[in-house]
Design a protein around this motif. Structure first.
Motif, PDB file in Angstrom:
ATOM      1  N   HIS A 195       0.819  -1.205   0.000  1.00 13.18           N
ATOM      2  CA  HIS A 195       0.000   0.000   0.000  1.00 13.18           C
ATOM      3  C   HIS A 195       0.856   1.259   0.000  1.00 13.18           C
ATOM      4  O   HIS A 195       1.519   1.565   0.992  1.00 13.18           O
ATOM      5  N   ARG A 196       0.844   1.984  -1.109  1.00 16.33           N
ATOM      6  CA  ARG A 196       1.659   3.188  -1.255  1.00 16.33           C
ATOM      7  C   ARG A 196       1.307   4.241  -0.209  1.00 16.33           C
ATOM      8  O   ARG A 196       2.198   4.884   0.344  1.00 16.33           O
ATOM      9  N   ARG A 220       2.896   3.353   2.964  1.00 16.55           N
ATOM     10  CA  ARG A 220       4.341   3.618   2.909  1.00 16.55           C
ATOM     11  C   ARG A 220       4.618   5.115   3.013  1.00 16.55           C
ATOM     12  O   ARG A 220       5.572   5.537   3.671  1.00 16.55           O
ATOM     13  N   TYR A 221       3.768   5.925   2.383  1.00 18.11           N
ATOM     14  CA  TYR A 221       3.910   7.383   2.469  1.00 18.11           C
ATOM     15  C   TYR A 221       3.760   7.846   3.915  1.00 18.11           C
ATOM     16  O   TYR A 221       4.566   8.641   4.413  1.00 18.11           O
ATOM     17  N   GLN A 229      10.972   8.541   0.753  1.00 19.02           N
ATOM     18  CA  GLN A 229       9.916   8.715  -0.252  1.00 19.02           C
ATOM     19  C   GLN A 229      10.353   8.126  -1.592  1.00 19.02           C
ATOM     20  O   GLN A 229       9.580   7.434  -2.248  1.00 19.02           O
ATOM     21  N   THR A 252       8.490   4.686  -0.522  1.00 15.97           N
ATOM     22  CA  THR A 252       7.113   5.024  -0.869  1.00 15.97           C
ATOM     23  C   THR A 252       6.815   4.820  -2.346  1.00 15.97           C
ATOM     24  O   THR A 252       5.867   4.143  -2.711  1.00 15.97           O
ATOM     25  N   PHE A 253       7.628   5.439  -3.193  1.00 18.77           N
ATOM     26  CA  PHE A 253       7.325   5.432  -4.621  1.00 18.77           C
ATOM     27  C   PHE A 253       8.146   4.406  -5.394  1.00 18.77           C
ATOM     28  O   PHE A 253       7.990   4.286  -6.604  1.00 18.77           O
ATOM     29  N   ALA A 254       9.017   3.673  -4.704  1.00 22.50           N
ATOM     30  CA  ALA A 254       9.831   2.610  -5.308  1.00 22.50           C
ATOM     31  C   ALA A 254      10.442   3.062  -6.623  1.00 22.50           C
ATOM     32  O   ALA A 254      10.420   2.360  -7.623  1.00 22.50           O
ATOM     33  N   GLU A 255      10.979   4.254  -6.610  1.00 19.72           N
ATOM     34  CA  GLU A 255      11.581   4.839  -7.803  1.00 19.72           C
ATOM     35  C   GLU A 255      13.096   4.747  -7.610  1.00 19.72           C
ATOM     36  O   GLU A 255      13.686   5.518  -6.875  1.00 19.72           O
ATOM     37  N   LYS A 306       4.039  12.388  -6.031  1.00 18.97           N
ATOM     38  CA  LYS A 306       3.579  11.303  -6.894  1.00 18.97           C
ATOM     39  C   LYS A 306       3.581  11.699  -8.362  1.00 18.97           C
ATOM     40  O   LYS A 306       3.974  10.916  -9.224  1.00 18.97           O
TER      41      LYS A 306
END
Length: 138
Positions: free
Chosen positions: A15-16, A19-20, A65, A69-72, A131
């Protein structure tokens, strides 16, 4: 206890928004602990202490983050992302200082409560910016 930790871990992975919130709360705890230390142990004026704590929490927040969170995970965009993130956070810092001054000096709230409220407001609009403008997948 271990099962609860495992279930929490699975929830965060899937769940993003969770995580945020986890990342944001971690950065908030860093921010609040440093704010408290600066004000109570070093006798720094609360507005300056807020600024110093906010800047340390910036790095905690950025990396959590981006990667959690964003798995970037791109490495080539880190400099650009950090620059834009810093601009957003700098704006947030100004908003935070104004909110802190307003809530502490005008409304007479305790500075820790004021910081929690200010952080919550900032978190709401920041999620959208992070996001869609910083940590989007190419």
């Amino acid at each position: 206890m271990i099962k609860k930790f495992y279930n929490l871990s699975l929830y965060l992975i899937n769940h993003r928004l969770a995580r945020y919130l986890f990342s944001g709360c971690t950065a908030l705890v860093v921010d609040l602990v440093l704010l408290y230390i600066f004000v109570h142990f070093f006798r720094v004026w609360y507005v300056l202490a807020t600024t110093l704590a906010f800047m340390v929490a910036f790095f905690v927040s950025f990396y959590m983050q981006k990667f959690l969170t964003f798995a970037e995970h791109s490495k080539h965009r880190v400099r650009k992302q950090m620059t834009i993130y810093f601009l957003v956070v700098s704006t947030n810092l100004g908003v935070n200082a104004i909110l802190m001054y307003s809530m502490v000096d005008i409304v007479a709230l305790h500075y820790i409560l004021a910081q929690i409220l200010a952080s919550g407001l900032i978190a709401m609009y920041s999620f959208f910016i992070y996001k869609h403008f910083i940590f989007y997948n190419e």
